[in-house]
Write an enzyme that holds these catalytic residues in place. Structure first.
Site: not given
Ligand code: BG6
Length: 498
Positions: A188, A245, A250
């Site tokens: 995402h 994770d 990311h």
């Molecule tokens: C997710 C992780 O992919 O991304 C989580 O599994 C994390 O642990 C989250 O909190 C963070 O996403 P964002 O969009 O809130 O920064």
């Protein structure tokens, strides 16, 4: 005049496995609802939640309505018109939803699912919003019932495996039933507005490109800091850790977008080919870099916003004396013509001092100074959250006598320029799946290259008896992470701020 072009997607059946789960309720339905409010969903589009819980359509719709109430960001201030639109769209959205009781492990139940989807001229999408242990059963069920026709698409949520071997197994399994072009591996972070703005900034302007290389850049820092702890996900998190994770997906994706060469177009494969080249150029880990360029931490009790919070080891679902890291900082290098020798510092952590996600480009210092004031090197700070902005830190003369210089910044505040509602990352990515645009999704070879680079770290930690370094909740992580940057004569962004 601003012209907003809305793309209405084609007719669709979106089947969400794990349709009553946390991700679906928190992210997927709110994202789809907001797209519907903007008239982005085809009038005949259906959303089918497949899950084990015994619910009828009405009970399921009530559950989703409650989730929308909780998780759709509230309309504030002058945007009352938008609220009226949302209220009016709610019943239309809920009417799209149906509930299908399905035990993913029971192969016989997929035939019934098939019957409920048959005879519609629509695009079918299967969204696996479940843990990877259920992937084999679901993919097997789709295949055995013939639901994996060439015009369907399948969306896979992370984590896609725990290591290189298991991710390869999952990918092989998926590709026995679907072609690569049908598979959408979601991260995402790639759907976040500012990540795409990074593409716009780099490739929609000429200004930065001459500077975007080892001649002018001293180091790059990419941070995703969170204030939350592990919340209700203790058990999952304890078997995952910050590296799997956040770093494997990311942070590496942000690094790829920052470091990649200009693609020939925005065509999915043109972009993904360039990202892949970056992953392939990542300098492999050595015994020395595993020792010197990697910090893992775990939060202890501390204070967040004036309240005491528990230590990671006291969180529910976390094993006694767990060695799982909640913080990682590392120094990486992209060994290619553009970036050789430039440190890329990546870090992420839970229970950090602030919620902040940013990419910082630290430029080199001027080669010679004619001023008495020390010169802070220029910095370009691209902030993804909590707010979206781009800031260029420069030196300027402070008012008054003499030539005293002070660091100031040029500020590009997107809120100020663009009044339109920002799409949530999931909303953008779901719409991309509906229209069949895979640019912002991971291809198999990318996922594989990312796991290949991270695997030595996982092996190293698995063989080590030293526990992660403790850091107080509410801090910026263990002091060792400051030593990591200090070794190269630099410092993390918040340590340099004016
Ligand atoms: C997710 C992780 O992919 O991304 C989580 O599994 C994390 O642990 C989250 O909190 C963070 O996403 P964002 O969009 O809130 O920064």
């Amino acid at each position: 005049m601003n012209v907003i072009i809305l793309f209405m997607e084609g007719n669709f059946d979106l089947v969400i496995f794990g349709g009553t789960g946390d991700l679906a309720l928190r992210k997927l339905y709110p994202a789809l609802f907001l797209a519907d409010c903007d008239d982005r969903l085809h009038a005949g589009g259906r959303i089918i939640a497949a899950a084990r819980q015994t619910l009828d359509n009405d009970a399921f719709r009530a559950k989703v309505a409650e989730a929308l109430q909780r998780f759709v960001p509230k309309v504030t201030g002058a945007a009352q018109e938008m609220q009226a639109k949302r209220d009016a769209s709610l019943s239309r959205f809920l009417a799209r939803l149906t509930y299908f009781i399905l035990d993913a492990n029971d192969a016989t139940q997929y035939q019934a699912l098939k019957r409920s989807l048959d005879e519609r001229d629509s695009q079918t999408i299967f969204y696996l919003s479940v843990g990877p242990t259920l992937f084999p059963a679901i993919i097997g069920g789709l295949k055995a019932s013939g639901l994996n026709t060439p015009d369907t698409r399948i969306v896979l949520e992370k984590p896609l495996g725990r290591d290189l071997t298991s991710s390869r197994q999952i990918n092989s399994l998926v590709l026995e039933a679907f072609a690569e072009s049908q598979v959408y591996r979601i991260d995402h972070y790639l759907g976040k507005e500012t990540v795409q703005n990074l593409l716009a900034l780099r490739f929609g302007n000429t200004l930065l490109e001459p500077l975007w290389n080892r001649s002018w850049v001293r180091d790059v820092q990419i941070t995703i800091a969170e204030t939350v702890g592990v919340e209700t996900r203790g058990e999952f998190y304890d078997s995952t850790g910050a590296f799997r994770d956040m770093v494997q997906n990311h942070l590496l994706n942000l690094l790829c977008i920052t470091a990649m060469e200009p693609p020939a177009s925005l065509d999915p494969d043109a972009v993904r080919d360039e990202k892949l080249q970056v992953l392939r150029a990542m300098k492999p880990w050595t015994a020395e870099t595993l020792r010197e360029s990697l910090v893992r931490g775990q939060y202890r009790a501390g204070s967040m916003g004036g309240s005491r919070v528990a230590s990671y080891l006291d969180e529910q679902g976390v094993a006694v004396n767990s060695p799982t890291e909640t913080y990682v900082a590392l120094r990486a290098e992209v060994s290619n013509w553009r970036w050789a020798g430039v440190p890329f510092y990546l870090r992420t952590g839970k229970r950090m001092a602030e919620r902040r996600a940013e990419v910082v480009i630290n430029f080199k210092s001027p080669p010679h100074s004619i001023f008495e004031t020390p010169l802070a090197p220029n910095r370009l700070v691209i902030t993804l959250q909590p707010e979206e902005s781009v800031r260029l830190y420069t030196m300027a003369k402070a008012p008054g006598d003499g030539m005293r210089l002070r660091e100031v910044y040029l500020d590009l505040d997107f809120q100020q320029f663009f009044r339109e509602r920002r799409q949530d990352a999931y909303e953008r990515l779901l719409l991309d799946v509906l229209r069949g645009n895979a640019t912002l999704f991971m291809r198999r070879d990318e996922a594989d290259a990312a796991w290949r680079w991270v695997q030595p770290v996982l092996d190293h930690w698995a063989s080590e008896s030293t526990p992660p370094i403790g850091y107080a909740a509410g801090s910026w992580g263990p002091p060792a992470s400051s030593r990591l940057t200090a070794l190269a004569g630099t410092a993390w962004h918040e340590e340099q701020s004016v």
